[in-house]
Write an enzyme that holds these catalytic residues in place. Structure first.
Site, short mmCIF file in Angstrom:
data_model
loop_
_atom_site.label_atom_id
_atom_site.label_comp_id
_atom_site.label_asym_id
_atom_site.label_seq_id
_atom_site.Cartn_x
_atom_site.Cartn_y
_atom_site.Cartn_z
N VAL A 1 0.86 -1.19 0.00
CA VAL A 1 0.00 0.00 0.00
C VAL A 1 0.89 1.24 0.00
O VAL A 1 1.67 1.45 0.94
CB VAL A 1 -0.94 0.00 1.23
CG1 VAL A 1 -1.65 1.34 1.38
CG2 VAL A 1 -1.97 -1.13 1.11
N HIS B 1 -6.40 -4.36 -8.03
CA HIS B 1 -5.81 -3.24 -7.31
C HIS B 1 -6.83 -2.59 -6.37
O HIS B 1 -6.85 -1.37 -6.18
CB HIS B 1 -5.29 -2.20 -8.33
CG HIS B 1 -4.01 -1.52 -7.94
ND1 HIS B 1 -2.79 -1.88 -8.45
CD2 HIS B 1 -3.76 -0.49 -7.09
CE1 HIS B 1 -1.85 -1.10 -7.95
NE2 HIS B 1 -2.41 -0.25 -7.11
C1 LIG Z 1 -4.30 3.29 -0.48
C2 LIG Z 1 -3.85 2.17 -1.36
C3 LIG Z 1 -2.58 2.24 -1.93
C4 LIG Z 1 -2.12 1.17 -2.73
N1 LIG Z 1 -0.85 1.19 -3.21
C5 LIG Z 1 -0.38 0.12 -3.89
C6 LIG Z 1 0.97 0.09 -4.31
O1 LIG Z 1 1.76 0.98 -4.04
N2 LIG Z 1 1.38 -1.02 -5.01
C7 LIG Z 1 0.53 -2.04 -5.32
O2 LIG Z 1 0.94 -3.00 -5.97
N3 LIG Z 1 -0.74 -2.02 -4.91
C8 LIG Z 1 -1.22 -0.98 -4.20
N4 LIG Z 1 -2.50 -0.98 -3.76
C9 LIG Z 1 -3.35 -2.15 -4.01
C10 LIG Z 1 -3.20 -3.16 -2.88
O3 LIG Z 1 -1.95 -3.80 -2.92
C11 LIG Z 1 -4.27 -4.26 -2.98
O4 LIG Z 1 -4.27 -4.79 -4.27
C12 LIG Z 1 -5.66 -3.72 -2.64
O5 LIG Z 1 -5.61 -2.82 -1.57
C13 LIG Z 1 -6.58 -4.88 -2.29
O6 LIG Z 1 -7.86 -4.42 -2.05
P1 LIG Z 1 -8.47 -4.13 -0.57
O7 LIG Z 1 -7.91 -2.80 -0.19
O8 LIG Z 1 -9.92 -4.10 -0.83
O9 LIG Z 1 -7.99 -5.23 0.34
C14 LIG Z 1 -2.97 0.07 -2.97
C15 LIG Z 1 -4.24 0.03 -2.39
C16 LIG Z 1 -4.67 1.05 -1.58
C17 LIG Z 1 -6.03 0.97 -0.95
#
Ligand SMILES: Cc1cc2nc3c(=O)[nH]c(=O)nc-3n(C[C@H](O)[C@H](O)[C@H](O)COP(=O)(O)O)c2cc1C
Length: 388
Positions: free
Chosen positions: A79, A276
């Site tokens: 994240v 994502h």
């Molecule tokens: C605030 C936020 C920032 C994120 N940043 C990244 C990131 O830097 N790299 C990445 O691969 N996924 C990123 N993601 C996606 C998460 O790795 C993941 O796929 C996603 O949060 C899963 O869904 P959920 O929040 O409903 O559990 C991000 C998600 C959120 C909510």
């Protein structure tokens, strides 16, 4: 101190405590947010079969992800800007994961650097790589992850270009926040966040700032992303990165069986069925709905993991019973972190663990390896029958 019984309790505290800009950043999907919403609501379409008079003693949620022991099949997803949700957020989340015995994945777009997290933990964590136009920088990131003893490289494939999240544009999201009148007015109501943040190790992108020349505006995520993420990423490049890394590789952001077959071809150790968290292609299927066709295509040849929409141990149970070897939580741990720092992430993991354990038991199963589709009631046509 309020009694926390579910992830939503943490979310309520998180919303009160963290500046609106960062709450909105986490709590958004792209465009209409249809996929963001359905990631969670589609789990509700699956029911559990209650079974009785089965010996429920000696239960365990322990399992493995990419051959590593995990206390439950749940990792912390990468994240970005976690260190803006709470001072030293990545360090705190990594420590909570280590204490709980689940993997922590550090984002390329983290505030604490790879080295900060390595220094603050004792067990190897996973590093998530965004591929950038600057290939020397990518090589250096890979070397830094190796030097930090990271035990897997998670390559994110669904963000060559950034999905539009309306609120981030309207809020002028940046790290650290730009002090506009609106931001200052909001920060005035978030004292405890601000005081802790004054003592934080870092307040900008620790993996980038000081490691790349010529960033025009490192504080502005949107501008930096548009400039730096590699729009030419393809399977050949992925294969090269895999070769350069030489260790375990997890490919993140697979939502289609054809892409899952390509991931298999390049030799991924695992794939993450993910959209994502609904932040990229709005209108795409939820991850849980996309999972069955991907399992059918490659499930017997590569480990399949899932994220997006998980807010409870029951969601974990459904994904694993369907055939996922592991799951990841993104927002669910961010709520805990923003609400109460490391303790909040530990609480989020405890809540999910308890829900998983009790639900597993009431379905008449003792171990994660005993879980299968037999405990689920999945509506006919859950995967959809789409015109070709
Ligand atoms: C605030 C936020 C920032 C994120 N940043 C990244 C990131 O830097 N790299 C990445 O691969 N996924 C990123 N993601 C996606 C998460 O790795 C993941 O796929 C996603 O949060 C899963 O869904 P959920 O929040 O409903 O559990 C991000 C998600 C959120 C909510």
């Amino acid at each position: 101190m309020p009694v926390i019984t579910c992830i939503d309790d943490l979310k309520r505290i998180y919303e009160r405590r963290v500046p609106r800009m960062f709450y909105d950043y986490a709590e958004s999907g792209s465009w209409t947010e249809q996929t963001f919403r359905e990631n969670s609501s589609d789990f509700d379409d699956i029911y559990l079969r209650q079974r009785v008079a089965v010996d429920m003693s000696g239960r365990s949620t322990a399992s493995q992800m990419i051959g590593q022991d995990v206390s439950m099949p749940v990792a912390l997803a990468p994240v970005g800007l976690t260190g803006m949700q709470c001072a030293d957020g990545e360090i705190k989340a990594a420590r909570a994961a280590e204490k709980f015995g689940v993997p922590f994945t550090l984002s390329t777009m983290s505030i604490n650097s790879i080295e900060d997290v390595a220094e603050a933990t004792t067990k190897p964590f996973w590093f998530q790589l965004y591929t950038m136009r600057d290939t020397d920088y990518v090589s250096r990131l890979i070397e830094r992850a190796r030097a930090a003893n990271c035990s897997a490289l998670v390559i994110t494939l669904d963000l060559q270009i950034l999905g539009q999240r309306h609120k981030d544009l309207k809020n002028g999201l940046s790290a650290p926040p730009k002090l506009t009148a609106k931001t200052i007015a909001n920060l005035m109501t978030k004292w405890s966040w601000g005081i802790e943040m004054l003592g934080a190790k870092r307040r900008n992108f620790g993996n980038i700032v000081g490691h790349v020349d010529g960033i025009s505006d490192a504080a502005n995520l949107g501008a930096w992303t548009a400039e730096q993420f590699d729009p030419t990423l393809d399977w050949d490049k992925i294969a090269k990165i895999k070769e350069q890394w030489g260790g375990k590789v997890i490919l993140k952001g697979i939502l289609d069986a054809e892409d899952a077959k390509m991931a298999l071809k390049v030799g991924a150790d695992a794939i993450i069925v993910s959209n994502h968290g609904g932040r990229q292609l709005d209108g795409a299927l939820s991850s849980i709905r996309a999972l069955p066709s991907i399992l059918e295509a490659v499930g017997d040849q590569v480990e399949v993991h899932l994220d997006s929409g998980i807010r409870s141990g029951q969601d974990v149970l459904k994904a694993v019973a369907m055939g996922a070897q592991g799951t990841y939580i993104g927002r669910a741990f961010v709520y805990g972190l923003g609400a109460m720092g490391q303790k909040g992430v530990e609480t989020a993991l405890e809540v999910i663990h308890k829900e998983l354990d009790v639900s597993m038991a009431l379905c008449g199963r003792q171990k994660v390896s005993d879980l299968d589709r037999d405990i689920l009631l999945i509506p006919e046509n859950f995967e959809g029958r789409w015109q070709s």
